[in-house]
Design a protein around this motif. Structure first.
Motif, short mmCIF file in Angstrom:
data_model
loop_
_atom_site.label_atom_id
_atom_site.label_comp_id
_atom_site.label_asym_id
_atom_site.label_seq_id
_atom_site.Cartn_x
_atom_site.Cartn_y
_atom_site.Cartn_z
N ALA A 83 -20.63 39.07 -44.48
CA ALA A 83 -21.02 37.66 -44.29
C ALA A 83 -21.54 37.13 -45.62
O ALA A 83 -22.21 37.85 -46.36
N CYS A 84 -21.22 35.89 -45.93
CA CYS A 84 -21.74 35.26 -47.14
C CYS A 84 -23.28 35.29 -47.07
O CYS A 84 -23.86 35.01 -46.02
N PRO A 85 -23.93 35.66 -48.18
CA PRO A 85 -25.39 35.81 -48.10
C PRO A 85 -26.14 34.48 -48.03
O PRO A 85 -27.00 34.20 -48.85
N GLY A 86 -25.77 33.67 -47.07
CA GLY A 86 -26.50 32.43 -46.83
C GLY A 86 -27.93 32.79 -46.45
O GLY A 86 -28.15 33.79 -45.79
N THR A 87 -28.86 31.97 -46.88
CA THR A 87 -30.26 32.35 -46.68
C THR A 87 -30.81 31.81 -45.35
O THR A 87 -30.09 31.74 -44.39
N ALA A 88 -32.06 31.45 -45.35
CA ALA A 88 -32.76 31.11 -44.11
C ALA A 88 -32.04 30.02 -43.31
O ALA A 88 -31.27 29.23 -43.85
N GLU A 89 -32.31 30.02 -42.03
CA GLU A 89 -31.72 29.02 -41.13
C GLU A 89 -32.11 27.60 -41.53
O GLU A 89 -31.50 26.64 -41.07
N SER A 90 -33.14 27.47 -42.33
CA SER A 90 -33.59 26.13 -42.69
C SER A 90 -32.56 25.40 -43.55
O SER A 90 -32.61 24.18 -43.69
N TYR A 91 -31.64 26.15 -44.15
CA TYR A 91 -30.55 25.53 -44.91
C TYR A 91 -29.24 25.90 -44.22
O TYR A 91 -29.04 27.06 -43.86
N ARG A 92 -28.38 24.94 -44.06
CA ARG A 92 -27.17 25.16 -43.29
C ARG A 92 -26.12 25.93 -44.10
O ARG A 92 -25.80 25.56 -45.22
N CYS A 93 -25.60 26.99 -43.47
CA CYS A 93 -24.60 27.85 -44.11
C CYS A 93 -23.32 27.77 -43.31
O CYS A 93 -23.36 27.68 -42.09
N CYS A 94 -22.16 27.82 -43.97
CA CYS A 94 -20.88 27.61 -43.26
C CYS A 94 -20.34 28.91 -42.66
O CYS A 94 -19.24 28.92 -42.11
N LEU A 95 -21.09 30.00 -42.78
CA LEU A 95 -20.73 31.29 -42.17
C LEU A 95 -19.37 31.81 -42.63
O LEU A 95 -18.55 32.30 -41.86
N TYR A 96 -19.19 31.67 -43.89
CA TYR A 96 -17.99 32.14 -44.57
C TYR A 96 -18.04 33.67 -44.65
O TYR A 96 -19.10 34.27 -44.68
N GLY A 148 -14.10 34.99 -53.70
CA GLY A 148 -14.70 34.47 -54.93
C GLY A 148 -16.21 34.38 -54.93
O GLY A 148 -16.76 33.49 -55.58
N GLU A 149 -16.89 35.27 -54.23
CA GLU A 149 -18.35 35.17 -54.21
C GLU A 149 -18.99 36.03 -55.30
O GLU A 149 -19.86 35.57 -56.02
N PHE A 150 -18.53 37.26 -55.43
CA PHE A 150 -19.12 38.17 -56.43
C PHE A 150 -18.24 38.29 -57.67
O PHE A 150 -18.51 39.06 -58.57
N THR A 151 -17.16 37.55 -57.68
CA THR A 151 -16.25 37.55 -58.83
C THR A 151 -15.48 36.24 -58.76
O THR A 151 -15.65 35.46 -57.83
N ASP A 152 -14.62 36.01 -59.74
CA ASP A 152 -13.72 34.86 -59.70
C ASP A 152 -12.42 35.37 -59.08
O ASP A 152 -11.93 36.44 -59.44
N SER A 153 -11.86 34.60 -58.14
CA SER A 153 -10.70 35.11 -57.39
C SER A 153 -9.45 35.30 -58.24
O SER A 153 -8.57 36.07 -57.88
N LEU A 154 -9.34 34.57 -59.34
CA LEU A 154 -8.06 34.58 -60.06
C LEU A 154 -8.12 35.07 -61.50
O LEU A 154 -7.08 35.34 -62.09
N PHE A 155 -9.29 35.17 -62.09
CA PHE A 155 -9.34 35.37 -63.54
C PHE A 155 -8.64 36.65 -63.99
O PHE A 155 -8.16 36.75 -65.10
N MET A 156 -8.56 37.62 -63.11
CA MET A 156 -7.98 38.90 -63.51
C MET A 156 -6.61 39.10 -62.88
O MET A 156 -6.03 40.19 -62.98
N ASP A 157 -6.08 38.05 -62.25
CA ASP A 157 -4.83 38.23 -61.52
C ASP A 157 -3.66 38.67 -62.39
O ASP A 157 -2.83 39.47 -61.94
#
Lengths: 321, 379
Positions: free
Chosen positions: B79-92, B148-157
């Motif tokens: 799960a995307c490391p969205g933080t506390a419920e006080s900020y809305r996360c898209c559950l990516y 593309g969260e912990f890296t760039d999805s394409l830079f090394m393609d």
């Protein structure tokens, strides 16, 4: 095979200027001075022969106390002390001995950590430095901690003394390490005029640094302005005025919101004894209401005041700006 | 609409001159394929890396020119490391195939988190796909998955040829949409892909031109990114755009206005599946790392307050200004495009849009509904 021999040597045979083993920096502990004055030197320091006399491996503070005592009593520096002299021991072995012996009895201050790290980085291989020395010094393996040590090692005496005394912390060093000599001197003047220490000093320096970066000017500019604003009686700088002024400069929107919130409470005649607080830094939507009471009568009075507030007024006071 | 050829990505191309290969990763097809593309690189076989050994290797080999090929032994889908419920996360959901990138953005939050100094590619792709198979067979569940969260999805393609492998998988997946997020323009693998691309979203992170020039290392320019986006759109990909992190600086309105105008020089509103917006935020400890690594930047010297999740954020009035301006600008060109906030509170949603998701699930549902496949799954 190494050897440690107990012998006697005179203070004048000891090379106090040598800093090959930089394990002590700062004011000598009063308790140690008292103990040595009463009982003499109980535990012999460890020395090793050097080019200009004996180098101090462990026990610099003890020897400095003895030397100070000798100077105070106007005793000849040929005063003899019992010492241990190491022979056939490599530099890394001596360094390790000094490190672990010191760690067994005390914590190092920031200047000592920096000096030890810098000296060790000349003596040990990278693996030894990272796996043994840095953990022993509680020094994380991040670039900024190494930069911090390099900076401290190069700081002038006045700053190093404040660091050794714990008046300045490591985070403050990280902030001022890139400052020019002139900027650091101005900061030291401010410290002298205000008595700022540790946490409040870090906050002030952090705000000065942020303002300088934001406006792309030297930290001298906000520092001079804030100092001028906070000058009180005589030559002293009022710390609270200084902090408040810097906060206003760095947080103009937040300051405006706080003023506006207070003005709205006044405008709508919010009851003085009902304390209404916005969310911390206006983040999120939760306001807090509190009041104190000493009797059911006071409770009733406060409740009456509370229910008399018009809902529209609450909406208006708590409106997000 | 502007049209142009494939942008040159050589400026941001990662060219390792050393490849560290974990002994267990040797022999994997992806390892072989990457090494075959780097005939002049020095190859050093290492034991399974630990944080200790990585630190030591970090002394020995430059993090800028060394690639680590390793096995990933944990879960690939997170799960995307969205933080506390006080900020809305898209559950990516994040498909964790690599770590780090060579672009060097000053604001990158990874510099405060990662203890691995090397750009890392996990080579046990079959394990990742097997895990996806198991996860995606849950009936009636729809997934938005990105790399593309912990890296760039394409830079090394160009080295990994990973995008076509992912398209092979997600092109035929019925209940998952893949989003590739990048600041690179290495899109040849996407454009030349001969098969079914499904509903794959190719997204670019956008910013003001001044921010791109000063803070985004050697990322592609905004113009290059949008040219790449237009080409991908022509090939049939859906396009996502992410204004994250928005920065507040002198002249920000004019700068962001230029980027918005540039978007619609290259794309139509209908080409864009979603636009996310998020103002700059960071964990407090990242500030020190960021200053040590990028001494010239002044991006942390703003009016930052401590958010409910402990992160430093611009004071809400500043975020409100940034959001209102950007949303108004975008809506001038594309009134119907779906815009959402990444990690923002309901009050700022309400102030900007006049509505707010009641919780993370609702926001997630809104994004799912942007995907054609979602209705197929739910019907």
């Amino acid at each position: 095979m190494y050897d440690i021999k107990i012998s006697s040597c005179s203070l004048s045979d000891i090379d106090f200027a040598d800093r090959t083993f930089p394990f002590s920096y700062g004011v000598l502990p009063v308790a140690l001075a008292t103990s040595i004055a009463k009982l003499g030197l109980l535990q012999p320091p460890l020395l090793v022969a050097g080019e200009n006399g004996y180098r101090i491996v462990c026990g610099r503070r003890r020897l400095e106390v003895v030397r100070n005592e000798a100077t105070r009593k106007v005793t000849d520096e040929s005063l003899a002390v019992n010492v241990c002299v190491a022979e056939n021991m490599s530099l890394p072995e001596l360094f390790r001995r000094a490190l672990w012996e010191n760690l067994a009895i005390r914590e190092f201050n920031l200047v000592e950590v920096a000096d030890i790290y810098m000296a060790a980085s000349e003596i040990f291989r990278v693996e030894e430095l990272e796996q043994e020395i840095m953990p022993a010094l509680k020094l994380p393996r991040r670039k900024r901690f190494q930069q911090r040590c390099q900076a401290i090692a190069g700081f002038p005496r006045q700053l190093r003394d404040l660091l050794a005394a714990g008046s300045i912390d490591g985070e403050t060093v990280d902030l001022i390490r890139e400052w020019s000599v002139e900027e650091r001197v101005a900061l030291l003047d401010l410290v002298a005029e205000s008595g700022l220490r540790r946490n409040k000093l870090r906050e002030v320096v952090s705000r000065l640094d942020d303002l300088a970066r934001r406006d792309q000017v030297s930290p001298l500019k906000p520092l001079s302005a804030a100092r001028k604003f906070a000058l009180g009686e005589g030559d002293s700088v009022n710390v609270e005025w200084l902090r408040s002024h810097l906060k206003t400069l760095l947080y103009p929107h937040l300051t405006a919101a706080q003023l506006e919130f207070a003005a709205r409470q006044e405008k709508f005649a919010w009851p003085a004894n009902l304390r209404l607080e916005p969310p911390p830094d206006f983040e999120g939507g939760k306001f807090r209401l509190s009041f104190t009471f000493t009797s059911s009568k006071e409770w009733e009075k406060s409740c009456d005041k509370l229910t008399s507030v018009a809902l529209e007024d609450i909406d208006e006071i708590c409106r997000r700006s | 609409m502007k049209s142009a050829g494939v942008p040159d990505y050589s400026r941001s191309l990662f060219r390792p001159n050393t490849v560290l290969v974990e002994d267990d990763a040797a022999g994997y097809p992806l390892t072989e394929s990457i090494l075959s593309r780097l005939p002049n690189a020095e190859v050093v076989v290492i034991k399974r890396p630990t944080s200790e050994s990585l630190t030591l290797l970090g002394r020995q080999f430059s993090s800028r020119t060394t690639l680590l090929l390793a096995l990933h032994r944990g879960r690939f889908l997170k799960a995307c490391p969205g933080t506390a419920e006080s900020y809305r996360c898209c559950l990516y959901q994040i498909l964790h195939l690599g770590l780090g990138c060579n672009i060097g953005c000053s604001y990158c939050v990874l510099q405060g988190y990662l203890n691995n100094p090397f750009i890392t590619q996990f080579v046990n792709l079959d394990d990742a796909f097997a895990e996806l198979d198991r996860e995606l067979e849950r009936p009636g569940v729809f997934y938005r998955i990105g790399t593309g969260e912990f890296t760039d999805s394409l830079f090394m393609d160009p080295l990994t040829d990973l995008a076509p492998r992912l398209l092979d998988y997600f092109g035929r997946s019925k209940n998952a949409v893949l989003e590739l997020k990048s600041k690179s323009v290495a899109i040849s693998g996407l454009l030349d892909y001969p098969g079914e691309i499904g509903e794959t979203v190719v997204s670019w992170s956008l910013n003001a031109p001044q921010v791109c020039a000063k803070e985004e290392g050697h990322a592609a320019t905004i113009e290059e990114r949008l040219t790449a986006a237009a080409l991908c759109r022509q090939r049939g990909y859906r396009i996502g755009l992410h204004f994250d992190p928005l920065l507040y600086f002198s002249g920000w309105q004019d700068e962001y206005r230029k980027t918005v105008a540039s978007i619609f020089d290259h794309l139509k509103g209908d080409d864009i599946i979603w636009i996310s917006i998020g103002a700059f935020r960071f964990m407090p400890q990242v500030k020190e790392e960021l200053r040590a690594n990028h001494p010239q930047t002044n991006i942390t010297a703003g009016e930052f307050i401590r958010g409910i999740d402990g992160k430093q954020r611009y004071f809400s009035a500043i975020r409100r200004q940034l959001y209102s301006f950007l949303v108004t600008e975008i809506k001038r060109y594309a009134p119907n495009v779906f815009i959402y906030f990444c990690m923002e509170d309901q009050y700022l949603w309400q102030d900007t849009f006049g509505f707010a998701p009641s919780d993370n699930q609702e926001l997630s549902h809104w994004l799912d509904k942007c995907c054609y496949r979602y209705s197929e799954v739910k019907s």
